[in-house]
Design an enzyme around this catalytic site. Structure first.
Site, short mmCIF file in Angstrom:
data_model
loop_
_atom_site.label_atom_id
_atom_site.label_comp_id
_atom_site.label_asym_id
_atom_site.label_seq_id
_atom_site.Cartn_x
_atom_site.Cartn_y
_atom_site.Cartn_z
N GLU A 332 0.83 -1.20 0.00
CA GLU A 332 0.00 0.00 0.00
C GLU A 332 0.87 1.25 0.00
O GLU A 332 1.87 1.34 0.71
CB GLU A 332 -0.96 0.00 1.20
CG GLU A 332 -0.32 -0.10 2.55
CD GLU A 332 -1.33 -0.25 3.69
OE1 GLU A 332 -1.46 0.69 4.48
OE2 GLU A 332 -1.97 -1.31 3.77
N CYS A 333 0.50 2.19 -0.83
CA CYS A 333 1.11 3.52 -0.90
C CYS A 333 2.62 3.44 -1.15
O CYS A 333 3.04 3.14 -2.25
CB CYS A 333 0.77 4.34 0.35
SG CYS A 333 0.87 6.12 0.08
N GLY A 334 3.45 3.67 -0.12
CA GLY A 334 4.89 3.61 -0.33
C GLY A 334 5.34 2.25 -0.83
O GLY A 334 6.26 2.15 -1.66
N SER A 433 -1.79 -0.78 -4.26
CA SER A 433 -2.44 0.49 -4.59
C SER A 433 -2.03 1.54 -3.57
O SER A 433 -1.35 1.22 -2.58
CB SER A 433 -3.97 0.35 -4.60
OG SER A 433 -4.48 0.33 -3.28
#
Length: 456
Positions: A332-334, A433
């Site tokens: 997720e994200c990073g 994502s």
């Protein structure tokens, strides 16, 4: 499990009022007095929660009545407080600001009501005299069931200024002025984007918190604060059943200075289902831990460590081999950024990343997304069947550009159902994502993830 002897929520009249400064100073000052402090953060923010850990010496928990079912929050609060003398919760934005302009949903006020915590209201009192009484009266009387137990004035100019503020509140029959923090650049915490620089990147965090603790001990009547926040209610709160499922699965958890954004309740949900979380460092390790059933790579700021991440080619190879084995990966994200082929920095320099995903990441010069997010899975995957719903949030300045033909992971919208968009990548058994889910929004999704770990 019982309630802590004292609990209070530090709220601001608006963002920037000084609640983080006061929160960190109070947590550290209470800890220095020998009290066990359990920190909390209203809302989805990870960064303030990281600083709480330095000040309080315990892991901070997020309480968010939009991402989490409100009925689950009292038990989450109570269980986290086990063994604590005092619970200190930092609010988000202004006291009544949240996911709605007409209701308490997602606000600090709602969290205070759900947990029976009194509110300590922080007011930026620069250039303010008797008007503080009018301002505070509005906050005190706006929501009849909410209890404001005291006021702390921030950025106060002098002892004379403090006397005026104290007299104005007393004359109006309002909650007492518990203290006044003066204007002082030494209290300033380094900032980036919309908040603080993460504690993992702030070499001076310990010294700054010690400075704040000394200032708060001097400027705030902590004895009076503890007295007015003494827990007197006898209402028994529900208790979350703690599973004693034996460890049966091993999941690699990326944890270092570049990757550290995790909701502790999400990790607890996995542990309660028999998942052992085995930490590894994409920055420093050359290989993954042995005998893993899956990987969880959370958020952070990989762009701040892009050179180190790029140069660790042994870890890149290990992650690609793991993905090719078909075992589940959630990023997720990073973590999503890191699994791309490359990361382009603001200066145009492009560095290789792990190369798991058929996509590239580009840092942008403005924020791409900030806010609550509803997500619906577009096909069957680690979280269950297509159509699985989750709630969480997004905050990122980068953009991932997938190759044509990649399969999107989620359809997302904002808290109000707007912004319908397909996002993320589901490539084989790798799911990635920018979306940060909170698993309290759908515990069945965690069950499905554990089932996916067992079957691979």
């Amino acid at each position: 499990m019982g309630q802590p002897r004292h609990s209070f929520c530090i709220a601001g009249t608006q963002s920037g009022s000084g609640k983080t400064t006061l929160t960190l100073g109070l947590m550290a000052a209470l800890r220095q007095r020998g009290l066990t402090v359990q920190p909390f953060k209203c809302g989805p923010d990870y960064i303030d929660a990281g600083h709480h850990r330095h000040a309080a010496g315990r892991i901070s928990r997020n309480l968010d009545s939009w991402m989490m079912p409100p009925a689950s929050i009292p038990a989450t609060f109570q269980n986290a407080c086990a063994g604590a003398d005092v619970a200190v919760c930092e609010g988000v934005m202004g006291l009544f600001d949240g996911a709605s302009s007409t209701e308490l949903k997602g606000s600090t006020a709602e969290i205070a009501l759900l947990t029976d915590m009194p509110v300590v209201l922080v007011v930026d009192a620069r250039a303010m005299a008797r008007s503080i009484a009018a301002l505070v009266a509005g906050y005190v009387h706006f929501e009849k069931d909410l209890r404001v137990c005291g006021i702390i004035a921030n950025r106060v100019g002098s002892e004379g200024h403090a006397r005026i503020l104290r007299e104005a509140l007393a004359a109006a029959g309002l909650p007492p002025l518990l203290g006044c923090l003066p204007r002082d650049e030494a209290f300033h915490m380094p900032e980036r984007h919309l908040g603080l620089v993460a504690d993992t990147e702030d070499a001076g965090v310990a010294d700054r918190i010690e400075t704040l603790a000394t200032a708060v001990e001097s400027a705030v009547d902590i004895d009076q604060l503890l007295e007015c926040s003494r827990n007197l209610n006898t209402k028994k709160q529900a208790e979350v059943a703690r599973s004693t499922v034996p460890v049966k699965l091993r999941m690699g958890l990326a944890r270092d200075a570049a990757f550290y954004f995790y909701y502790e309740d999400n990790l607890d949900a996995l542990r309660a289902r028999g998942v052992e979380l085995v930490e590894f460092s994409p920055l420093n390790d050359a290989a993954l831990p042995e005998d893993l059933d899956g990987l969880y790579i959370g958020g952070g700021f990989p762009e701040q460590f892009s050179a180190e991440l790029s140069s660790n080619i042994a870890m890149h190879a290990a992650l690609r081999a793991f993905a090719e084995s078909g075992r589940p990966i959630f990023a997720e994200c990073g973590g999503y950024m890191y699994l791309c082929r490359s990361l382009e920095l603001p200066d145009g320099n492009r560095l290789p990343m792990a190369g798991v995903l058929a996509a590239d990441c580009v840092m942008r010069d403005k924020r791409q997304r900030l806010g609550y997010t509803k997500a619906r899975s577009l096909q069957a995957g680690i979280f269950g069947s297509a159509g699985t719903n989750l709630r969480g949030h997004e905050f990122h300045w980068s953009e991932v550009v997938p190759d044509p033909g990649q399969t999107a992971l989620f359809e997302v919208s904002d808290a109000h159902g707007r912004r319908q968009e397909q996002v993320g990548i589901q490539q084989g058994n790798t799911h990635a994502s920018y979306f940060h889910p909170h698993f309290a929004s759908n515990p069945a999704a965690v069950d499905a993830w554990v089932t996916a770990l067992e079957s691979d």
